[in-house]
Design an enzyme around this catalytic site. Structure first.
Site, PDB file in Angstrom:
ATOM      1  N   GLY A   1      44.913  46.536  45.482  1.00 56.41           N
ATOM      2  CA  GLY A   1      44.663  45.444  44.604  1.00 56.41           C
ATOM      3  C   GLY A   1      43.837  44.099  45.030  1.00 56.41           C
ATOM      4  O   GLY A   1      43.376  43.160  44.223  1.00 56.41           O
ATOM      5  N   CYS A   2      43.898  44.222  46.240  1.00 61.39           N
ATOM      6  CA  CYS A   2      42.561  43.165  46.896  1.00 61.39           C
ATOM      7  C   CYS A   2      41.759  43.651  47.083  1.00 61.39           C
ATOM      8  O   CYS A   2      40.851  44.378  46.927  1.00 61.39           O
ATOM      9  CB  CYS A   2      43.440  43.185  48.698  1.00 61.39           C
ATOM     10  SG  CYS A   2      43.705  41.829  48.871  1.00 61.39           S
ATOM     11  N   VAL A   3      39.834  42.773  46.802  1.00 65.34           N
ATOM     12  CA  VAL A   3      38.753  43.123  46.375  1.00 65.34           C
ATOM     13  C   VAL A   3      37.754  42.862  47.662  1.00 65.34           C
ATOM     14  O   VAL A   3      38.582  41.961  48.045  1.00 65.34           O
ATOM     15  CB  VAL A   3      38.576  42.549  45.152  1.00 65.34           C
ATOM     16  CG1 VAL A   3      36.799  43.691  44.563  1.00 65.34           C
ATOM     17  CG2 VAL A   3      39.362  42.708  43.666  1.00 65.34           C
TER      18      VAL A   3
END
Lengths: 135, 110, 99
Positions: free
Chosen positions: B108-110
């Site tokens: 979920g970390c971009v």
């Protein structure tokens, strides 16, 4: 997946409206990518602080079985990750009673504590959701 | 882009995350931190080791919110807060500490 | 709510599970190989006919036509085109896809 409506509604969530999200898991873990994809979406979406429930029916109950060892098929064993869900404030996990019984399993065979529901109860739960994401 | 430590070359992805988690060792973590001009202290190691244990147990790198909460539970409120963790890892505690811990970028970390 | 089924009832249990879950007044849309569940003279026809008392069953006509099943749909099943598919999704509060 009902992603068309899901995507549109998601924008509104910024305003702080909490919606009921249901993730429906119906596939066994390693034969297809559905189970892993579902889990990843759940973890990502956890950041949005919505009212999230996960249900497991049909072969989906196999995702939660204890004692998975995947070294010999060279695939990541993601079953321990279900135990991390509590830390993500996802605590509503439901398993369909009939699906579990049909596979000779009991709640003691599962890696996380779950709530058992009959198909009829599960149908009610599904009906009351704002967004249903199917895997 | 590979990273070289003690004459040994290790494969990383385009953002510097270790390709094979099993390659990890402490010198590798120090070298990665040096590239970012970061000197690893006891406090850094506490978080890095926590992340490695978390991954071992759950097979994922935690989201920053989850990490903060879990650190607080284990090490107390003085450390389980964003301010403390961002001071240690200014590029983002989950993102940067995961890199030094040899873990993938948090989901979920971009 | 709207349910969709996209696999043949002879191959998967999704139509059966969907019929079990669909509450009175809800809608079921059969698409892709799911349209085989909309036909007369199959092993599931009776079950589908019975369900039609409580739920409305739709089938995507382009998928029926593509499979040469134009003349075999059970009477009372509503045939829709792509526009009708979109309308159904828009009309219902939520959708469960039985994959």
């Amino acid at each position: 997946m009902s992603e068309t409506t899901g995507g549109v509604e998601m924008q509104e969530d910024v305003s702080g409206v909490v919606k009921k999200f249901l993730y429906v898991n119906r596939k066994a873990p390693y034969g297809t990518i559905y189970a892993l994809e579902s889990l990843e979406v759940v973890l990502i979406a956890a950041a949005f602080d919505q009212d999230v429930s996960l249900v497991f029916l049909d072969d989906g109950v196999y995702q939660l079985v204890k004692g998975q060892h995947t070294k010999t098929i060279d695939v990541k064993n993601f079953s321990p990750t279900y135990r991390a869900l509590e830390g993500y404030d996802i605590e509503k996990l439901y398993v369909e009673k009939e699906s579990l019984a049909a596979r000779g399993l009991t709640p003691e065979d599962l890696i996380v504590p779950v709530t058992l529901l009959s198909a009829a109860e599960m149908s009610d739960l599904m009906d009351g959701q704002d967004i249903v994401l199917s895997f | 882009m590979p990273i070289v430590v003690n004459g040994q070359s290790y494969e990383t992805d385009e953002e510097g995350y270790l390709t094979n988690r099993t390659d990890w060792n402490e010198d590798l973590a120090k070298e990665m931190a040096k590239v970012d001009n970061c000197n690893l202290t006891e406090n850094h190691w506490e978080v890095i080791n926590f992340l490695r244990e978390y991954y071992e147990e759950y097979q994922i790198a935690p989201a920053v919110r989850v990490l903060t909460k879990a650190i607080g539970k284990k090490l107390g409120p003085d450390k389980g807060n964003s301010k403390y963790l961002y001071e240690l890892f200014p590029y983002g505690p989950a993102k940067q500490a995961c890199k030094y811990a040899g873990l993938p970028k948090p989901t979920g970390c971009v | 709510m709207l349910h969709t089924v996209n696999k043949s009832p002879m191959e998967r249990n999704t139509l059966e599970r969907c019929l079990q879950y669909a509450k009175k007044g809800s809608a079921i849309l059969l698409i892709e190989d799911g349209v085989y569940g909309a036909l007369k003279g199959t092993t599931v026809t009776d079950k589908v006919r019975k369900a039609m008392k409580d739920v409305t069953i739709y089938a995507l006509y382009p998928d029926i036509e593509a499979r040469g099943m134009q003349d075999r749909a059970i009477d009372g099943i509503k045939l829709v085109d792509y526009g009708g598919f979109v309308d159904l999704v828009a009309e219902h509060r939520n959708v469960q896809s039985w994959l």
